[in-house]
Design an enzyme around this catalytic site. Structure first.
Site, short mmCIF file in Angstrom:
data_model
loop_
_atom_site.label_atom_id
_atom_site.label_comp_id
_atom_site.label_asym_id
_atom_site.label_seq_id
_atom_site.Cartn_x
_atom_site.Cartn_y
_atom_site.Cartn_z
N ARG A 260 0.32 -39.45 -13.59
CA ARG A 260 -0.98 -38.78 -13.66
C ARG A 260 -1.52 -38.36 -12.29
O ARG A 260 -2.01 -37.24 -12.15
CB ARG A 260 -2.01 -39.63 -14.41
N GLY B 69 -6.40 -40.17 -28.46
CA GLY B 69 -5.28 -40.85 -27.82
C GLY B 69 -5.81 -41.72 -26.69
O GLY B 69 -6.01 -42.93 -26.82
N ARG B 70 -6.11 -41.06 -25.58
CA ARG B 70 -6.54 -41.74 -24.36
C ARG B 70 -7.64 -42.79 -24.57
O ARG B 70 -7.56 -43.89 -24.06
CB ARG B 70 -7.07 -40.66 -23.39
N CYS C 253 10.96 -40.48 -3.58
CA CYS C 253 11.14 -39.49 -2.52
C CYS C 253 10.46 -38.17 -2.88
O CYS C 253 11.12 -37.16 -3.16
CB CYS C 253 12.63 -39.27 -2.25
N TYR D 51 -1.90 -34.52 -12.39
CA TYR D 51 -3.28 -34.11 -12.66
C TYR D 51 -4.23 -34.42 -11.50
O TYR D 51 -5.44 -34.37 -11.67
CB TYR D 51 -3.82 -34.84 -13.89
N GLU E 96 -8.27 -37.05 -33.66
CA GLU E 96 -6.96 -37.39 -33.06
C GLU E 96 -7.12 -38.00 -31.67
O GLU E 96 -6.62 -37.44 -30.69
CB GLU E 96 -6.12 -36.11 -32.96
C1 LIG Z 1 -2.87 -32.04 -30.64
C2 LIG Z 1 -3.42 -33.16 -29.85
N1 LIG Z 1 -4.23 -34.03 -30.45
C3 LIG Z 1 -4.74 -35.08 -29.79
C4 LIG Z 1 -4.46 -35.30 -28.46
C5 LIG Z 1 -5.04 -36.51 -27.79
O1 LIG Z 1 -5.86 -36.20 -26.74
P1 LIG Z 1 -6.59 -37.40 -25.99
O2 LIG Z 1 -5.57 -38.36 -25.55
O3 LIG Z 1 -7.28 -36.75 -24.86
O4 LIG Z 1 -7.55 -37.99 -26.97
C6 LIG Z 1 -3.63 -34.42 -27.79
C7 LIG Z 1 -3.36 -34.62 -26.37
O5 LIG Z 1 -3.14 -33.76 -25.59
C8 LIG Z 1 -3.09 -33.31 -28.50
O6 LIG Z 1 -2.28 -32.43 -27.91
#
Ligand SMILES: Cc1ncc(COP(=O)(O)O)c(C=O)c1O
Length: 426
Positions: A315, A274-275, A349, A319, A272
């Protein structure tokens, strides 16, 4: 600065003060990243379930779907968006600790047999999914998200697989989960999943979580039906400047090997990310409003006030992330005296509206680019302080191929798809 072969100044020149802040994305880079990750699995069956929360823009989801990716969604609207953007229902997993009944209906009712899996995150969620599957007259395909109790060396806000995290079913609670599933005639357990956190820089903890998951899978399969897939989650780190993370394909290679060693060769491995698929391929372009010079407490400070703020990119505030910031039109000057260590801040602000200190030309540039803003940028944006959402521009083959202007569409899904909907009031 260029992105996807396009000079970014060409997108803002002539529209001073109107064009920025502007997100720009390189779709070619995003698709190439997905292909590179896919190669890491070799010939092993796998599914890249793109974590849409990282960037839900329709052109990106469509491009990844065309490249063969599925999706990991965390809400009903994200699910609707993916289905409408062309992600097949049987390539979608749905994570999240608080799915509403309406969201569950959408997931269970999608396509011929619902989505690939509703990833249940608690024992208590199981009877909720069972009730909706029964009401819809469907077999609910579920996987259980395990919380393996593994802490990772990352920012506390993005560590999700430890004992204090709200995510997943702790290993000690699994017997209760099996019991609840045993009492759910409308549910079928098709997979196990875990996701221990984000911005991982090594495979160590990722594989440790995979080992825990495979232990549970083996124990389950001695008694129950074989699982269709094992999902090790995402979390692959990217370089925000000065670090050298492993490429995502290294995670795929290592995980595929570990899966085979664990006795699951040939089983579909879901990841999975994302980033890692989108982060490096987005730049937030900001106009420079002004240079503010201040002398307080005996210290001289040079602030560069830009027209992008924490509402556009949260971010740094959330973070303590430091993104590289560079002038759009020229590289930072080499000569010491021509450079100033500007503290770059937005107009919001809040003291936390602060992008940190960056060496930039003393003669303030007209525009700056905030690099690596493709993930958790626009998707976390807000209209705080009455600020409009940034426009997004998508590049492919060195051309602008799509633009999303958030103000044009009434609903979040229409807005993110960027098509088919009349402007407000039409
Ligand atoms: C359940 C789940 N899967 C995948 C991701 C994707 O993580 P990343 O963007 O670090 O790959 C997240 C992000 O927090 C997540 O909560």
């Amino acid at each position: 600065m260029t992105l996807g072969g396009v000079r970014l100044t060409s997108l803002v020149e002539g529209a001073e003060g109107r064009a920025t802040p502007l997100y720009v994305y390189d779709l070619d880079g995003i698709v190439a990243a997905a292909r590179d990750l896919s190669e890491g699995f070799g010939a092993a069956p796998h599914l890249i379930a793109y974590a849409v929360k990282a960037n839900s823009a329709g052109p990106i989801v469509r491009a990844l779907a065309e490249a063969g990716c599925g999706a990991d969604v965390v809400s009903g609207p994200e699910l609707e968006l993916c289905l409408r953007a062309g992600v097949p229902a049987d390539r979608i997993v749905y994570s999240g600790v608080g799915k509403t009944l309406a969201d569950l209906d959408a997931a269970l009712g999608a396509g011929d047999r619902g989505i690939l899996a509703v990833q249940v995150e608690s024992v208590e969620e199981i009877p909720r999914v069972e009730a909706r599957a029964a009401a819809l007259g469907r077999v609910g395909r579920v996987s259980v998200r395990l919380n393996p109790g593994i802490d990772v060396d990352t920012h506390a806000h993005v560590a999700t697989g430890h004992d204090e995290a709200k995510f997943g079913v702790p290993l000690v609670d699994l017997p209760r989960a099996w019991e609840a599933l045993g009492q759910s005639p409308h549910l079928r357990l098709v997979g196990l999943t875990t996701h221990i956190g984000s911005q991982l820089m090594s495979t160590d903890e990722y594989l440790a979580a995979a080992d825990e998951l495979m232990k549970v899978a083996r124990a389950h399969e001695t008694k129950g039906a074989p699982l269709e897939f094992l999902d090790f989650g995402g979390g692959f780190g990217i370089d925000y400047g000065g670090s050298s993370p492993l490429p995502p394909s290294a995670f795929a290679r290592a995980a595929t090997l570990r899966l085979a060693e664990g006795g699951f060769a040939g089983r579909t491995l879901v990841m999975e990310p994302g980033r890692a698929l989108v982060g490096p391929y987005g730049v937030l372009v900001a106009g420079v409003i002004m240079h503010k010079h201040a002398r307080a407490g005996g210290v001289e400070r040079d602030w560069l006030v830009i027209d992008a703020g924490m509402n556009d990119l949260v971010r740094p505030a959330l973070y303590q992330a430091l993104h590289r910031i560079e002038p759009l039109s020229s590289p930072p000057p080499a000569a010491e005296e021509a450079t100033c260590r500007y503290r770059v801040v937005g107009p919001v602000c809040e003291s936390s509206d602060d992008f940190g200190e960056h060496p930039l030309p003393r003669a303030a540039p007209k525009w700056v680019g905030i690099r690596d803003a493709g993930a958790y940028g626009f998707t976390m944006a807000s209209e705080y302080n009455g600020r409009r959402l940034a426009t997004e521009v998508f590049l492919r083959g060195g051309q602008v191929v799509a633009t999303l202007d958030a103000s044009r569409w009434p609903s979040w899904v229409e807005r993110r798809l960027g098509s088919g909907s009349p402007p407000l009031g039409a």
